[in-house]
Design a protein around this motif. Structure first.
Motif: not given
Length: 106
Positions: A2-16
């Protein structure tokens, strides 16, 4: 996970967000460039309209002048023109004409 998925989402949101910002900047630059080009073309269009109206006036003037030259050419082919030129430039007269000149004062 969940932490990794959460980080990916945050990172994905920042990139978006960054991608969206960059796209908006590029679109803004294109809009500004198009605006400047549009203004330039509008100014050029006005200058060309002025030039066109001046050339149309000049064309009309030249047409009138051409008509005058045609009329003058017709006159120059007449006997009257030849007689007038002979009288004015050469001082000639017809056989049946009498020339009376004023006396010159001393």
């Amino acid at each position: 996970m969940n932490v990794m998925a959460s980080r990916r989402r945050v990172q994905s949101n920042k990139q978006s967000g960054l991608s969206l910002f960059l796209i908006m900047v590029v679109v803004g630059v294109v809009i500004v460039a198009c605006s400047f080009r549009s203004m330039s073309l509008y100014r050029q269009s006005k200058e060309l309209e002025i030039t066109q109206s001046q050339l149309e006036a000049q064309l009309e003037s030249e047409k009138v002048r051409a008509e005058e030259l045609v009329e003058k050419e017709k006159y120059m082919k007449t006997k009257k023109f030849i007689e007038d030129e002979a009288k004015n430039k050469l001082g000639l007269v017809n056989k049946d004409e009498i020339v009376i000149k004023p006396k010159e004062k001393d």
